[in-house]
Design a protein around this motif. Structure first.
Motif, PDB file in Angstrom:
ATOM      1  N   ARG A 175     -26.731 -29.572  -7.789  1.00 29.73           N
ATOM      2  CA  ARG A 175     -26.915 -30.193  -9.296  1.00 29.73           C
ATOM      3  C   ARG A 175     -25.547 -30.217 -10.146  1.00 29.73           C
ATOM      4  O   ARG A 175     -25.508 -31.100 -10.725  1.00 29.73           O
ATOM      5  N   ALA A 176     -24.859 -29.392 -10.024  1.00 29.73           N
ATOM      6  CA  ALA A 176     -23.547 -29.207 -10.706  1.00 29.73           C
ATOM      7  C   ALA A 176     -22.816 -30.602 -10.470  1.00 29.73           C
ATOM      8  O   ALA A 176     -22.048 -31.275 -11.202  1.00 29.73           O
ATOM      9  N   ALA A 182     -22.269 -23.240 -11.365  1.00 26.41           N
ATOM     10  CA  ALA A 182     -23.236 -23.370 -10.262  1.00 26.41           C
ATOM     11  C   ALA A 182     -23.260 -22.034  -9.557  1.00 26.41           C
ATOM     12  O   ALA A 182     -22.140 -21.342  -9.484  1.00 26.41           O
ATOM     13  N   SER A 211     -26.363 -21.965 -16.395  1.00 22.94           N
ATOM     14  CA  SER A 211     -25.903 -22.928 -15.986  1.00 22.94           C
ATOM     15  C   SER A 211     -25.503 -24.072 -16.854  1.00 22.94           C
ATOM     16  O   SER A 211     -24.974 -25.056 -16.672  1.00 22.94           O
ATOM     17  N   SER A 217     -29.652 -20.519 -10.617  1.00 23.58           N
ATOM     18  CA  SER A 217     -31.108 -21.228  -9.965  1.00 23.58           C
ATOM     19  C   SER A 217     -32.348 -20.345 -10.634  1.00 23.58           C
ATOM     20  O   SER A 217     -32.589 -19.289 -10.403  1.00 23.58           O
ATOM     21  N   GLU A 250     -27.970 -25.667  -6.543  1.00 24.32           N
ATOM     22  CA  GLU A 250     -27.141 -25.430  -7.824  1.00 24.32           C
ATOM     23  C   GLU A 250     -25.897 -26.114  -7.893  1.00 24.32           C
ATOM     24  O   GLU A 250     -25.518 -26.799  -8.439  1.00 24.32           O
TER      25      GLU A 250
END
Length: 122
Positions: free
Chosen positions: A106-107, A85, A76, A90, A103
């Motif tokens: 998150r990105a 991602a 990542s 993950s 993910e």
């Protein structure tokens, strides 16, 4: 609507892909029936992606070797301005749709943070 996602590895995946969506559905249902729900009946129209026919893929699967699951975190890490991602990045939910979603989120947060920092410098 219930949804079943199936990932088949190596020879079985190609065999099912060549058999078509109905064959893949029937195989997946047989597995589910034998383990969980003997009376399960198909619902809706099956769909599938055939990686062996997708340019640039030719069929693929990836997983860390035993003892190297922590390498997912390294996957990542940004590469320059590119943020990575997907379920493979993950640590907590690898190989799952949930892992891909979290993910991606998150990105997206990282992208917003980087773009905000960039706009403040300009």
């Amino acid at each position: 609507m219930p949804f079943v996602e199936s990932l088949c590895i190596v020879g079985k995946a190609l065999e099912l892909e060549q058999g078509g969506p109905e064959a893949a559905r029937d195989w997946a249902l047989a597995q589910i029936r034998s383990i969980l729900f003997p009376g399960l009946e198909p619902q809706g129209t099956p769909a599938m992606n055939g990686w062996s026919k997708m340019e640039g893929f030719s069929g693929s699967a990836s997983y860390p070797a035993p003892g190297f699951a922590s390498a997912r975190k390294a996957l990542s890490a940004p590469t320059g301005r590119i943020l990575w991602a997907g379920e493979a990045t993950s640590v907590d939910n690898a190989t799952s749709v949930n892992g891909a979603i979290t993910e991606g989120q998150r990105a997206a947060r990282e992208a917003i943070k980087l773009l905000t920092q960039e706009s403040r410098r300009n």
